[in-house]
Design an enzyme around this catalytic site. Structure first.
Site, mmCIF file in Angstrom:
data_model
loop_
_atom_site.group_PDB
_atom_site.id
_atom_site.type_symbol
_atom_site.label_atom_id
_atom_site.label_comp_id
_atom_site.label_asym_id
_atom_site.label_seq_id
_atom_site.Cartn_x
_atom_site.Cartn_y
_atom_site.Cartn_z
ATOM 1 N N TRP A 104 0.826 -1.214 0.000
ATOM 2 C CA TRP A 104 0.000 0.000 0.000
ATOM 3 C C TRP A 104 0.853 1.254 0.000
ATOM 4 O O TRP A 104 0.525 2.237 -0.651
ATOM 5 C CB TRP A 104 -1.005 -0.029 1.153
ATOM 6 C CG TRP A 104 -1.884 -1.240 1.043
ATOM 7 C CD1 TRP A 104 -1.894 -2.332 1.855
ATOM 8 C CD2 TRP A 104 -2.836 -1.527 0.005
ATOM 9 N NE1 TRP A 104 -2.801 -3.265 1.400
ATOM 10 C CE2 TRP A 104 -3.390 -2.798 0.267
ATOM 11 C CE3 TRP A 104 -3.289 -0.828 -1.126
ATOM 12 C CZ2 TRP A 104 -4.359 -3.384 -0.545
ATOM 13 C CZ3 TRP A 104 -4.254 -1.411 -1.936
ATOM 14 C CH2 TRP A 104 -4.776 -2.669 -1.645
ATOM 15 N N ASP A 173 -1.831 6.440 6.304
ATOM 16 C CA ASP A 173 -2.865 5.530 5.839
ATOM 17 C C ASP A 173 -3.149 4.590 7.008
ATOM 18 O O ASP A 173 -2.337 3.734 7.340
ATOM 19 C CB ASP A 173 -2.340 4.751 4.622
ATOM 20 C CG ASP A 173 -3.323 3.679 4.158
ATOM 21 O OD1 ASP A 173 -4.382 3.514 4.778
ATOM 22 O OD2 ASP A 173 -2.997 3.004 3.150
ATOM 23 N N LYS A 197 -12.496 -2.082 7.066
ATOM 24 C CA LYS A 197 -11.779 -3.020 7.939
ATOM 25 C C LYS A 197 -12.210 -2.823 9.390
ATOM 26 O O LYS A 197 -12.733 -3.729 10.006
ATOM 27 C CB LYS A 197 -10.277 -2.851 7.783
ATOM 28 C CG LYS A 197 -9.837 -3.212 6.361
ATOM 29 C CD LYS A 197 -8.508 -2.625 6.022
ATOM 30 C CE LYS A 197 -8.279 -2.593 4.532
ATOM 31 N NZ LYS A 197 -8.365 -3.895 3.875
HETATM 32 C C1 LIG Z 1 -3.425 -0.269 4.401
HETATM 33 C C2 LIG Z 1 -4.319 -0.189 3.192
HETATM 34 N N1 LIG Z 1 -4.323 0.916 2.451
HETATM 35 C C3 LIG Z 1 -5.098 1.040 1.366
HETATM 36 C C4 LIG Z 1 -5.923 0.014 0.958
HETATM 37 C C5 LIG Z 1 -6.768 0.197 -0.265
HETATM 38 O O1 LIG Z 1 -8.029 0.570 0.159
HETATM 39 P P1 LIG Z 1 -9.242 0.797 -0.849
HETATM 40 O O2 LIG Z 1 -9.577 -0.538 -1.393
HETATM 41 O O3 LIG Z 1 -10.298 1.376 0.050
HETATM 42 O O4 LIG Z 1 -8.806 1.749 -1.890
HETATM 43 C C6 LIG Z 1 -5.973 -1.162 1.703
HETATM 44 C C7 LIG Z 1 -6.865 -2.247 1.268
HETATM 45 O O5 LIG Z 1 -6.817 -3.356 1.683
HETATM 46 C C8 LIG Z 1 -5.145 -1.265 2.840
HETATM 47 O O6 LIG Z 1 -5.136 -2.386 3.569
#
Ligand SMILES: Cc1ncc(COP(=O)(O)O)c(C=O)c1O
Length: 362
Positions: A104, A173, A197
């Site tokens: 991520w 994030d 989550k």
């Molecule tokens: C730490 C983290 N950041 C970003 C994301 C991406 O999120 P989204 O699917 O809401 O764009 C995830 C998805 O699993 C994640 O675990």
């Protein structure tokens, strides 16, 4: 209540508190005497105003945010934030520090780079397959912000403490660990989390952004990609994801009123993670993939001696009403996501199953 529900260890969308689901079910056809479902009421109605205002207030109260923070409910997921952050805050030049701790973070860095922004990757744990959180990082004191991923959902690592940036505001994030523990928000210019989550269903990303960061946002960005558009309209410049916001509100209410706040939640989370890591560490069969000092309290990643055994483990677990234990498709192995709503008894049941599986296959 249906007896067919399983213990849900999915990484996201993930388990929600049963009491929240039951409340949604009970009021689904007639929301607060409106004669309509929450999915049918206007977002310009008093009913929805009450929902979104209560969600904002609860989030601020739970996280101890003062009025310099604006809470926004945005669409496009956490992934949209990877793009919006550099677009909004590096518009006037300047550069940002990023710490790369996994999939991520890598995506967040890429989204800044493809806009031609100046990005310094000041630390990375890629050398060891992202199995640890870097220490002793030298941040650039002139950086506009320093971006981290507080919990790495796929690799199962988490910042136990946030890094000392020498006064540079953090942006995090927090998709997979927001509301799992208290933290000092004053060090942050912005933090964000896809709700699916720890906070609610998919479809909304919660963003908390500080006044002085909003002041950096230039006028000449596309309207839908500017934080100021949403901050000035209580997240209702256009139609917000009403149902998702409503569910987040109920999850926050559950956290405050049934759990008793973040300290209590953190204690329960530590207990759950402690039980699982103990089971792993005491076995000669399961092995944790994250460095012990970087282990996540939310996503416990582990391997079995072979991929065939991992397949059998995931399958048998499901037959015993424990779902979602397969590791992310990019890394394999197994992963138990134990977010806030996952009850202690789910983890106890999983630990017992792991011990039994080891006895039979070890
Ligand atoms: C730490 C983290 N950041 C970003 C994301 C991406 O999120 P989204 O699917 O809401 O764009 C995830 C998805 O699993 C994640 O675990």
């Amino acid at each position: 209540m249906t007896t067919n529900r399983i213990y849900n260890f999915n990484a996201g969308p993930a388990a929600l508190p049963l009491s929240v689901l039951e409340e949604i079910q009970a009021s689904f056809l007639d929301f607060k005497g409106s004669g309509m479902s929450i999915t049918e009421v206007s977002h310009r109605s008093k009913w929805f105003d009450d929902v979104i205002n209560d969600a904002v207030e609860r989030l601020k109260r739970v996280l101890g945010l003062d009025d310099k923070f604006h809470v926004l409910f945005l669409q496009g997921g956490a992934s949209m934030q990877f793009c919006m952050i550099p677009m909004n805050f590096l518009a006037g030049g300047g550069s940002a520090d990023y710490v790369n701790t996994g999939t991520w973070s890598t995506k967040a860095i890429k989204e800044a780079e493809i806009q031609g922004k100046s990005v310094q990757v000041v630390a990375s744990s890629e050398d060891k397959n992202f199995s640890y959180i870097p220490k002793d990082i030298a941040f650039n004191t002139e950086a506009v912000y320093a971006h981290i991923t507080s919990n790495n959902t796929i690799k199962g690592t988490q910042w136990a403490e946030f890094p000392d940036t020498g006064g540079v505001p953090l942006i995090a994030d927090m998709s997979s660990d927001i509301l799992s523990r208290p933290f000092d928000a004053d060090r942050f210019g912005l933090f964000y989390a896809g709700a699916q989550k720890n906070m609610g269903p998919a479809g909304v990303c919660v963003v908390a952004v500080r006044d002085d960061f909003l002041k950096m946002v230039p006028d000449n960005l596309p309207t839908m990609l500017k934080y100021t558009t949403f901050a000035g309209k209580n997240s209702m410049f256009n139609t917000p994801p009403c149902f998702a916001v409503y569910t987040v509100q109920l999850v926050l209410k559950w956290l405050e009123e049934s759990i008793g706040g973040l300290d209590k939640m953190a204690e329960i989370n530590r207990k759950k993670a402690g039980m699982l890591y103990k089971t792993i560490d005491e076995s000669g069969f399961f092995s944790g993939t994250a460095a012990p000092d970087s282990r996540s309290v939310m996503n416990v990643t582990f391997r079995l001696p072979s991929e065939d055994l991992e397949k059998a483990f995931v399958q048998e677990a499901l037959e015993n009403k424990m779902g979602g234990l397969k590791g992310h498709r990019s890394v394999g192995g197994c992963r138990a996501s134990i977010y806030n709503p996952t009850p202690v008894e789910a983890v106890e049941t999983l630990c017992d199953f792991m011990k039994d599986f080891e006895r039979r296959n070890g």
